[in-house]
Design a protein around this motif. Structure first.
Motif, PDB file in Angstrom:
ATOM      1  N   LEU A  23       5.489  -8.164   2.206  1.00 17.60           N
ATOM      2  CA  LEU A  23       6.426  -7.348   1.643  1.00 17.60           C
ATOM      3  C   LEU A  23       6.712  -5.851   1.768  1.00 17.60           C
ATOM      4  N   ARG A  75      10.802 -18.299  -0.379  1.00 14.28           N
ATOM      5  CA  ARG A  75      10.630 -17.075  -1.194  1.00 14.28           C
ATOM      6  C   ARG A  75      11.211 -15.893   0.776  1.00 14.28           C
ATOM      7  N   ARG A  76      11.020 -16.310   1.344  1.00 11.81           N
ATOM      8  CA  ARG A  76      12.067 -15.859   2.174  1.00 11.81           C
ATOM      9  C   ARG A  76      13.661 -15.847   2.718  1.00 11.81           C
ATOM     10  N   LEU A  79      14.558 -13.531   0.165  1.00 13.53           N
ATOM     11  CA  LEU A  79      14.733 -11.796   0.380  1.00 13.53           C
ATOM     12  C   LEU A  79      15.595 -11.869   1.175  1.00 13.53           C
TER      13      LEU A  79
END
Length: 105
Positions: A23, A75-76, A79
């Motif tokens: 990140l 998580r991707r 985002l």
């Protein structure tokens, strides 16, 4: 002699640490925050780059996704959704601030 005990980290912990680095957080900062050696964190980042990700790597039924494999994907996705949400908010401000032009002139 004193015996040295080594800390063992779960695949999930390693994936989260590497995720923070991906990140954009600097490795020394992440290592300090998580109380992990910088060298170890660099090794984890390198290993994920070579093998793809920390995961189960085991044989599983079609359609099954273990937690270790699912976490980085989620998580991707988070985002991506946050980025899309920010873009939509900015677009709403831009479109909302322009005077409305009527088509019946």
């Amino acid at each position: 002699m004193n015996s040295v005990t080594r800390k063992r980290y779960t695949a999930e912990f390693k994936a989260q640490a590497v995720g923070l680095v991906n990140l954009g957080k600097p490795v020394p900062e992440v290592a300090r925050d998580l109380e992990v050696g910088e060298g170890i964190l660099y090794k984890w980042v390198r290993n994920v780059g070579q093998s793809g990700q920390f995961g189960s790597g085991g044989v599983r039924a079609v359609g099954e996704e273990p937690v270790a494999d699912e976490l980085p994907r989620l998580r991707r996705e988070i985002l991506t959704l946050k980025l899309e949400n920010d873009i939509l908010k900015k677009a709403a401000v831009i479109l909302g601030s322009r005077p409305q032009q009527s088509a019946a002139r």
